[in-house]
Design an enzyme around this catalytic site. Structure first.
Site, PDB file in Angstrom:
ATOM      1  N   ASP A 117       0.784  -1.234   0.000  1.00 51.69           N
ATOM      2  CA  ASP A 117       0.000   0.000   0.000  1.00 51.69           C
ATOM      3  C   ASP A 117       0.816   1.284   0.000  1.00 51.69           C
ATOM      4  O   ASP A 117       0.244   2.376   0.066  1.00 51.69           O
ATOM      5  CB  ASP A 117      -0.969  -0.003   1.187  1.00 51.69           C
ATOM      6  CG  ASP A 117      -2.089  -1.007   0.974  1.00 51.69           C
ATOM      7  OD1 ASP A 117      -2.643  -1.024  -0.130  1.00 51.69           O
ATOM      8  OD2 ASP A 117      -2.393  -1.781   1.899  1.00 51.69           O
ATOM      9  N   ASP A 182      -7.068  -4.037  -5.408  1.00 48.61           N
ATOM     10  CA  ASP A 182      -6.657  -2.741  -4.857  1.00 48.61           C
ATOM     11  C   ASP A 182      -5.261  -2.325  -5.342  1.00 48.61           C
ATOM     12  O   ASP A 182      -4.929  -1.149  -5.451  1.00 48.61           O
ATOM     13  CB  ASP A 182      -6.624  -2.760  -3.317  1.00 48.61           C
ATOM     14  CG  ASP A 182      -7.716  -3.592  -2.677  1.00 48.61           C
ATOM     15  OD1 ASP A 182      -8.156  -4.581  -3.295  1.00 48.61           O
ATOM     16  OD2 ASP A 182      -8.104  -3.278  -1.541  1.00 48.61           O
TER      17      ASP A 182
HETATM   18  N1  GLY Z   1      -7.284  -1.406   0.174  1.00 44.88           N
HETATM   19  C1  GLY Z   1      -8.074  -1.893   1.229  1.00 44.88           C
HETATM   20  C2  GLY Z   1      -9.509  -1.573   1.086  1.00 44.88           C
HETATM   21  O1  GLY Z   1      -9.962  -1.137   0.053  1.00 44.88           O
HETATM   22  O2  GLY Z   1     -10.227  -1.776   2.053  1.00 44.88           O
END
Ligand code: GLY
Length: 402
Positions: A117, A182
């Site tokens: 992330d 994601d």
């Molecule tokens: N990237 C984690 C979420 O969308 O909850």
């Protein structure tokens, strides 16, 4: 001969004045939302400044108190990012020292390698700062963060590994190299770092990841899986599952939004039409879905079992709106802009937008973090606000051009 011309003149006048009424209504809508966001984030930042600490709000706790997060939380970039967006939207330099301070508190994130992330975290904070004020030093942070993200690239599989397979709740799932949809959002950091450094390695990693995801994450109906697990040695797909959705075969709402945004953004950097078409296909899945409510704010999963008695996810909607404003600049089809505007009008209504001074000083209510993990259900989330503000900025830019 006179009458038809006179009638034409009146029609023209009506058309002209309704066009200018429309322009004025749009201007008022944008300004009113900027004022609202400014009021909420003034309260938010005042409260933090008064504490004498550097805090990073993500959501609210069950008792209504604000939930603050450490810098290595995947959501740590959104709060500074929102301050950058408010600075951009208001052009008021009072926001600059705050944007810089809360961004620079994330300095150590550039070295973070234990999850994917870092793209979200540095992209929303340092990258916005670099784009808006070209602050010295930010470029190096962006490049270092891209290097850190690249350590998670598994060349034999051609993908960036999202989560470590042996940590936390993920360890129980028996994955080898889990990749979540994601992760498409993290590619922006790689594309930008490639431009800033001249090192095309980042670009090639991003393209490889986007291509593999294109092949392996999507179903025939254009929806996407949340998690695809790869064998990192052979690249073989081992499992297609979910973590935050209702079931492996269901369509988790925010995942569809990440896919739409991710492929639109990949088109920005590559001009590869396959990415543009994928974004359009995801659009079709979302907006032709019989379970999408009339106000276009989705339930947390398109296949959640108790629709219409399921929580909505405003974060999926705001991310979708922002993506659609960008998509509307690549495609002449007016539907993308129109849909984005409808989402924004609904998000800005009292159903989703909180009264100033409430909602932990976040802008939007009614998002879902992870229902299967029983966390953050029907709450404000800092990323719902971030994408709402980004969508507002994009809308403002589009309106200014036309
Ligand atoms: N990237 C984690 C979420 O969308 O909850």
């Amino acid at each position: 001969m006179k009458r038809p011309f006179a009638t034409l003149g009146i029609s023209f006048l009506i058309l002209f004045s309704s066009c200018s009424d429309q322009k004025q209504a749009t201007k008022t809508f944008i300004q009113e939302n900027i004022d609202n966001a400014t009021a909420q984030y003034t309260l938010q930042t005042n409260k933090i400044e008064e504490s004498g600490k550097i805090l990073n709000p993500r959501t609210i706790n069950a008792d209504g108190s604000i939930h603050y997060i450490p810098v290595d939380d995947w959501c740590s970039g959104f709060f500074p990012g929102s301050i950058w967006l408010i600075y951009k939207l208001t052009d008021n330099t009072k926001w600059l020292p705050l944007a810089e301070k809360y961004t620079e508190a994330l300095d150590s994130v550039q070295y973070l390698t234990w999850h994917h992330d870092v793209g979200f975290m540095i992209g929303t904070s340092y990258l916005n700062g670099y784009r808006f004020i070209h602050k010295k030093g930010y470029k190096d942070v962006i490049i270092q963060a891209a290097k850190s993200l690249s350590t998670r690239f598994r060349p034999k599989a051609g993908v960036i590994q999202s989560w470590d397979a042996n940590k936390g709740w993920q360890a129980e799932r028996g994955w080898k190299c889990p990749v979540i949809i994601d992760n498409m959002m993290n590619l922006e950091l790689l594309f930008e770092a490639s431009k800033l450094s001249g090192d095309s390695t980042f670009y090639h990693i991003a393209v490889s990841h986007a291509n593999k995801t294109l092949v392996n994450h999507f179903r025939a109906n254009n929806s996407c899986y949340h998690v695809v697990d790869y064998d990192p040695e052979t690249g073989k797909v081992l499992k297609k599952q979910t973590a935050q959705g209702y079931s492996d075969e269901s369509s988790w709402a925010r995942g569809q939004a990440w896919a739409l945004y991710g492929y639109t953004m990949c088109y920005r950097y590559t001009k590869d039409k396959r990415y543009l078409h994928q974004a359009e296909k995801v659009y079709d899945f979302i907006f032709k879905n019989p379970n999408l409510p009339k106000d276009l704010i989705p339930y947390w999963d398109y296949d959640a079992p108790h629709i219409p008695n399921e929580p909505r996810d405003a974060s999926a909607a705001s991310c979708t709106a922002s993506a659609l404003y960008e998509l509307s600049t690549y495609e002449s089809n007016a539907k993308y802009l129109k849909t984005a505007d409808r989402i924004m009008e609904n998000l800005a209504s009292p159903v989703y937008r909180a009264k100033v001074g409430t909602n932990g000083y976040f802008i939007l209510m009614h998002s879902v973090g992870s229902l299967p993990h029983h966390t953050e259900i029907d709450v404000p989330l800092n990323y719902a606000d971030y994408y709402f503000l980004e969508a507002l900025m994009r809308k403002k830019e589009i309106e200014t051009i036309h």
